[in-house]
Design an enzyme around this catalytic site. Structure first.
Site, short mmCIF file in Angstrom:
data_model
loop_
_atom_site.label_atom_id
_atom_site.label_comp_id
_atom_site.label_asym_id
_atom_site.label_seq_id
_atom_site.Cartn_x
_atom_site.Cartn_y
_atom_site.Cartn_z
N LYS A 184 30.11 43.00 49.93
CA LYS A 184 30.44 41.51 49.50
C LYS A 184 30.20 40.68 50.75
CE LYS A 184 34.82 39.88 47.50
NZ LYS A 184 36.25 40.52 47.46
C1 E4P Z 1 38.55 39.20 45.13
O1 E4P Z 1 37.72 39.55 45.35
C2 E4P Z 1 39.30 37.97 46.05
O2 E4P Z 1 39.27 38.29 47.36
C3 E4P Z 1 40.77 37.92 45.57
O3 E4P Z 1 40.81 37.96 44.29
C4 E4P Z 1 41.58 36.66 46.22
O4 E4P Z 1 42.42 36.59 45.61
P1 E4P Z 1 43.67 35.60 46.14
O5 E4P Z 1 43.35 33.97 45.90
O6 E4P Z 1 44.90 35.65 45.29
O7 E4P Z 1 43.76 35.84 47.65
#
Ligand code: E4P
Length: 220
Positions: free
Chosen positions: A83
């Site tokens: 990622k």
């Molecule tokens: C996943 O890939 C993201 O980092 C995550 O869904 C972010 O979620 P949040 O905005 O609730 O922290």
């Protein structure tokens, strides 16, 4: 629609795995930090629990560092998807890693234009953040709809991974919009099971059967 668990917590992952409906996991540096175990070791542990795509995020802002970390992360397990953030350096790293055959999830996507860049860089997933857009008064789900439409228009293979989903309505709306994947906190997947009529109906079935045959399920 694939369901990923949006957590680095091993207990939540073990519990979610028992349902048989979890297709993968997403993590980010904040989620890893919460568990208090360094990135590579925690990703190794997660790969032992869930047999599906596991997003492991680089902790870097420069492309060269992203490339080095990304290659290391990809070597942990065949299911690891690297990622990277949707920055100039992140898109450069995505292009290079994708050309090397490493699957990349481009994260922190907040506009359709950014999603186009991710697709052109060969991303395997793009992660638009629904909840964080809602938090600032924008409509996060509109972004999912726009990206799905644009990717369809051009036949891009990049999968839309709806992220930052905070409730069951977000999940249903993302599914209606055609997101390929939804990544959900454990409590949101858990909440999808609940309906008062399911509980009421089951209670009635149990009582009717027991009344008719004066038995318990153990004696069926
Ligand atoms: C996943 O890939 C993201 O980092 C995550 O869904 C972010 O979620 P949040 O905005 O609730 O922290």
């Amino acid at each position: 629609m694939k369901f990923f668990l949006d957590t680095a917590n091993l207990e939540e992952l073990k519990s979610g795995a028992r349902w048989g409906i979890i297709d993968g996991v997403t993590t980010n540096p904040s989620l890893i930090a919460k568990e208090g175990v360094a990135l590579e070791e925690q990703i190794r542990r997660i790969c032992e629990i869930i047999d599906g795509d596991i997003s492991a995020e680089v902790v870097a802002v420069k492309a060269d560092e992203m490339l080095e970390q990304g290659r290391r992360l990809a070597r942990i397990h065949k299911n690891v998807v690297v990622k990277v953030p949707l920055t100039r350096d992140g898109i450069r790293a995505c292009s290079i890693l994708s050309q090397e055959g490493i699957r990349v999830n481009v994260t922190l996507c907040f506009s359709a234009g950014q999603a186009l860049l991710a697709a052109k860089a060969g991303a395997y997933f793009v992660s638009p953040f629904v909840g964080r857009l809602d938090d600032i008064g924008a409509n996060g789900m509109d972004l999912i709809r726009e990206i799905v439409q644009i990717y369809r228009n051009y036949g891009f293979n990049t999968q839309v991974l709806a992220a930052s989903l905070r409730n069951t309505t977000h999940v249903i709306e993302a599914a209606k919009a055609g997101a390929h994947v939804g990544t959900l906190p454990y409590k949101v997947v858990d909440a999808l099971f609940d309906h008062p009529l399911t509980d009421k109906g089951l209670d009635q079935f149990m009582k009717d059967y027991a009344r008719a045959f004066q038995t318990t399920s153990a004696a069926i």
